[in-house]
Design an enzyme around this catalytic site. Structure first.
Site, PDB file in Angstrom:
ATOM      1  N   ALA A  65      17.417  12.393  48.218  1.00  0.00           N
ATOM      2  CA  ALA A  65      18.835  12.890  48.362  1.00  0.00           C
ATOM      3  C   ALA A  65      19.028  13.989  49.344  1.00  0.00           C
ATOM      4  O   ALA A  65      17.954  14.584  49.604  1.00  0.00           O
ATOM      5  CB  ALA A  65      19.663  12.988  47.033  1.00  0.00           C
ATOM      6  N   GLY A 109      16.533   8.895  45.957  1.00  0.00           N
ATOM      7  CA  GLY A 109      17.532   8.280  46.191  1.00  0.00           C
ATOM      8  C   GLY A 109      17.023   7.127  47.366  1.00  0.00           C
ATOM      9  O   GLY A 109      17.786   5.966  47.341  1.00  0.00           O
ATOM     10  N   GLU A 112      15.998   4.444  44.981  1.00  0.00           N
ATOM     11  CA  GLU A 112      17.032   3.682  44.473  1.00  0.00           C
ATOM     12  C   GLU A 112      18.022   2.916  45.249  1.00  0.00           C
ATOM     13  O   GLU A 112      18.427   1.968  44.769  1.00  0.00           O
ATOM     14  CB  GLU A 112      17.833   4.950  43.864  1.00  0.00           C
ATOM     15  CG  GLU A 112      17.092   5.848  42.450  1.00  0.00           C
ATOM     16  CD  GLU A 112      17.808   6.886  42.178  1.00  0.00           C
ATOM     17  OE1 GLU A 112      17.959   7.352  40.817  1.00  0.00           O
ATOM     18  OE2 GLU A 112      18.305   7.683  42.953  1.00  0.00           O
ATOM     19  N   GLU A 132      12.197  13.042  41.061  1.00  0.00           N
ATOM     20  CA  GLU A 132      13.407  14.220  40.551  1.00  0.00           C
ATOM     21  C   GLU A 132      13.006  15.083  39.475  1.00  0.00           C
ATOM     22  O   GLU A 132      13.175  16.257  39.471  1.00  0.00           O
ATOM     23  CB  GLU A 132      14.669  13.231  40.131  1.00  0.00           C
ATOM     24  CG  GLU A 132      15.306  12.746  41.241  1.00  0.00           C
ATOM     25  CD  GLU A 132      14.929  11.047  41.369  1.00  0.00           C
ATOM     26  OE1 GLU A 132      15.588  10.518  42.321  1.00  0.00           O
ATOM     27  OE2 GLU A 132      13.932  10.761  41.267  1.00  0.00           O
TER      28      GLU A 132
END
Length: 258
Positions: A65, A109, A112, A132
């Site tokens: 991200a 991300g 994901e 994370e």
């Protein structure tokens, strides 16, 4: 903005969508996700496209991200603006199949996003992970939910609690990816699979994706009933008549997608 961040082209009935940030690590900024969602929505509305291949750069599918933007957030802003959910949730609502072609890093991300796709093909140099915890935060786009469903609880706990990455071969062994190929043939292999899907009846493609996804949201008995009703409904399709006639006549089916 879309042209700068996302490159999209047609290959017959398959769309090839590439994350194309100026940064080859493809940080998943709000702008990039907005552009991706817009591109995917255009594909959804195009009846000539039956499947999509999503890929990134040679260096990374997406390495995570936008940490710069996240570092400035407080709870009130993240919650009130529905950070991540605001645009990411549109991706999981896509009805047409998406094949992820993952080369290089797919972290945070990026991992994901790959898991939100329906089939994941990995290059041998791919790395998957949910780091994370190293940033003092919990995964926010499905890392704690899709990873255990795909790879099992123990593997998900190891990845999420340590931040350690999985190699492509480890991801294959635990079921996170469907296939591992050499980097130079990654996109071609994903397109081949997309083309295999796309030659079939679009209503049936959509129904199968919906049924498989339902298996994660319901009990076995409810899922079996849902599948059976879709099976019964299929006998109303012209494509069912054509598919069975073609099989019996030993010829290739010419589906009309109705």
């Amino acid at each position: 903005m879309e042209r700068q961040l996302i490159r999209s082209e047609r290959r017959g009935k398959v769309a090839l969508v590439r994350l194309a940030s100026d940064n080859t690590l493809n940080p998943l900024t709000d702008a990039l996700i907005d552009a991706l969602v817009l591109a995917m929505q255009h594909i959804e509305s195009d009846p000539a496209v039956h499947a999509t291949v999503l890929t990134g750069s040679e260096r990374a599918f997406a390495a995570g991200a936008d940490i710069v933007a996240m570092s400035k957030l407080d709870y009130a802003t993240a919650f009130s603006e529905d950070y991540i959910g605001r645009n990411w949730d549109h991706f999981r609502a896509l009805r047409k199949p998406v094949v992820a072609a993952v080369g290089g890093y797919a972290l945070g991300g990026g991992c994901e996003l790959a898991m939100m796709c329906d089939i994941v093909i990995a290059a041998r140099n791919a790395m998957f992970g949910q780091p994370e915890i190293k940033l003092g935060i919990v995964p926010g786009a499905g890392g704690t939910q899709r990873l255990p469903r795909a790879a099992g609880k123990s593997t998900a706990m190891l990845a999420c609690l340590t931040g350690e990455s999985l190699t492509a071969s480890e991801a294959l062994a635990c079921g996170l990816v469907s296939k591992v190929v050499e980097p130079e043939v990654l996109v071609e292999e994903a397109l081949r699979i997309g083309e295999q899907i796309a030659r079939h009846s679009l209503p049936v493609i959509l129904a199968i994706k919906e049924a498989v996804n339902r298996s994660f949201e319901s009990s076995l008995a409810e899922g079996l009933l849902f599948e059976r009703r879709l099976f019964h409904a299929g006998f109303a399709l012209a494509d069912q008549k054509e598919g069975m006639a073609a099989f019996l006549g030993r010829r290739n089916a010419a589906f009309s997608n109705r």
